[in-house]
Design a protein around this motif. Structure first.
Motif, PDB file in Angstrom:
ATOM      1  N   SER A 232      -6.697   7.764   6.467  1.00  0.00           N
ATOM      2  CA  SER A 232      -5.430   7.032   6.604  1.00  0.00           C
ATOM      3  C   SER A 232      -5.648   5.632   6.064  1.00  0.00           C
ATOM      4  O   SER A 232      -6.793   5.215   5.862  1.00  0.00           O
ATOM      5  N   GLU A 233      -4.567   4.928   5.815  1.00  0.00           N
ATOM      6  CA  GLU A 233      -4.731   3.578   5.267  1.00  0.00           C
ATOM      7  C   GLU A 233      -3.541   2.682   5.589  1.00  0.00           C
ATOM      8  O   GLU A 233      -2.479   3.148   6.002  1.00  0.00           O
ATOM      9  N   ALA A 234      -3.773   1.387   5.405  1.00  0.00           N
ATOM     10  CA  ALA A 234      -2.711   0.394   5.571  1.00  0.00           C
ATOM     11  C   ALA A 234      -2.880  -0.635   4.461  1.00  0.00           C
ATOM     12  O   ALA A 234      -3.988  -0.878   3.994  1.00  0.00           O
ATOM     13  N   THR A 235      -1.752  -1.216   4.050  1.00  0.00           N
ATOM     14  CA  THR A 235      -1.788  -2.185   2.950  1.00  0.00           C
ATOM     15  C   THR A 235      -1.114  -3.477   3.385  1.00  0.00           C
ATOM     16  O   THR A 235      -0.118  -3.449   4.097  1.00  0.00           O
ATOM     17  N   ALA A 236      -1.679  -4.586   2.955  1.00  0.00           N
ATOM     18  CA  ALA A 236      -1.077  -5.892   3.251  1.00  0.00           C
ATOM     19  C   ALA A 236      -0.959  -6.675   1.958  1.00  0.00           C
ATOM     20  O   ALA A 236      -1.735  -6.495   1.020  1.00  0.00           O
TER      21      ALA A 236
END
Ligand SMILES: *[C@@H]1O[C@H](CO)[C@@H](O)[C@H](O)[C@H]1NC(C)=O
Length: 299
Positions: A232-236
């Motif tokens: 899974s991942e998150a981006t900022a």
């Protein structure tokens, strides 16, 4: 009356302080419900109590079974031939049964869709006692997809000033914690892990970096790789405020001062020159053109 009160207090103190010593009960402390990622692992915290004499570790047999039938539904058993076919090789008793807290912590690896439970702990002390803690079992809610991580950062970074970003996610598999990677600056990141509660752990990556002008409006991604290979991942998005450099201040000041000096100089020379010209004109006029003109006008 006073004496009775005192005895009551002493009796209460004994109840509070020494109750574990006298607790002749069958009791297990198991997390009742957990959310578990399919294909990953789950470690179920467990501790238990039993009445009577303390037994040595070698005498206690720790078993985990499905609630239905403690006789046949073993998901963990010290004799692996007794374990249900689809749990063979996937379960481990991580806890030390002989430790002071009687640790019966269980690990299930390569979690499958239908491993929901409930699963209960059972002890067998040969020739003494056997007991299933069927009142304190664990059930799982299966998560086919992992949880997305969260990124915590300040809103606006300042160019040239070291700052940090945090990326974290929870899991239930402390024996193989997830790994966290960043899309860039990876070498500046440190990973740490901590226990929250109820079998839930948190891994965190702390990234420290010094943003430059070029990082403004760029994206940074934090990727999680869970045990069992789910991701899974998150981006900022990064916003970087430019630093007001010294040259940005000095150049306009020099320019303003320079032009002021130049302008002042020109004015000075011009006024000097014109003063002279005016004086010249005035003196010439007195006995030249002016006189002539005045004479003419008198005629
Ligand atoms: C029980 O054992 C597990 C696995 O070794 C360990 O992580 C946990 O801290 C132990 N629990 C207690 C209460 O000591």
């Amino acid at each position: 009356m006073w004496a009775e009160g005192r005895y009551l207090i002493i009796w209460l103190c004994f109840q509070v302080n020494f109750s574990p010593v006298f607790s002749d009960v069958w009791m297990a402390d198991v997390v009742p419900k957990m959310n578990v990622l399919v294909s990953s692992c789950v470690v179920v915290p467990c501790s238990f109590k039993y009445p009577g004499e303390k037994q040595s570790r070698s005498r206690i047999r720790g078993i985990w079974h499905k609630i239905k039938d403690s006789k046949t539904n073993f998901i963990y058993h010290p004799d692996s031939t007794n374990i249900l076919e689809n749990f063979k090789g996937r379960t481990k008793l991580l806890g030390n049964l002989g430790s002071p807290e009687h640790n019966c912590t269980l690990e299930i690896d390569e979690v499958r869709d239908h491993d929901n439970g409930p699963f209960c702990f059972r002890i067998e002390i040969p020739n003494v006692e056997m007991y299933s803690y069927s009142q304190n079992c664990v059930s799982f809610t299966m998560m086919p997809k992992p949880e997305d991580p969260k990124i915590v950062k300040i809103d606006i970074f300042e160019e040239g000033t070291a700052a940090s970003l945090r990326c974290f996610v929870t899991h239930t598999c402390p024996s193989h914690p997830p790994t966290i990677t960043w899309s860039h600056f990876n070498s500046e990141a440190t990973q740490s892990t901590r226990y929250l509660d109820n079998g839930i752990w948190e891994v965190e990556s702390l990234l420290t970096f010094t943003p430059t002008e070029e990082d403004d409006h760029t994206k940074i991604t934090c990727s999680i790789n869970f045990h069992g290979n789910k991701k899974s991942e998150a981006t900022a998005r990064l916003s970087v405020k430019r630093k007001s450099k010294l040259t940005h201040i000095i150049i306009p000041i020099v320019a303003v001062l320079g032009s002021a000096l130049l302008f002042g100089g020109i004015c000075y020379f011009m006024s000097k020159k014109y003063k002279r010209r005016i004086q010249e004109l005035q003196s010439r006029n007195e006995n030249g053109l002016w006189n002539r003109m005045s004479r003419m006008s008198r005629r």
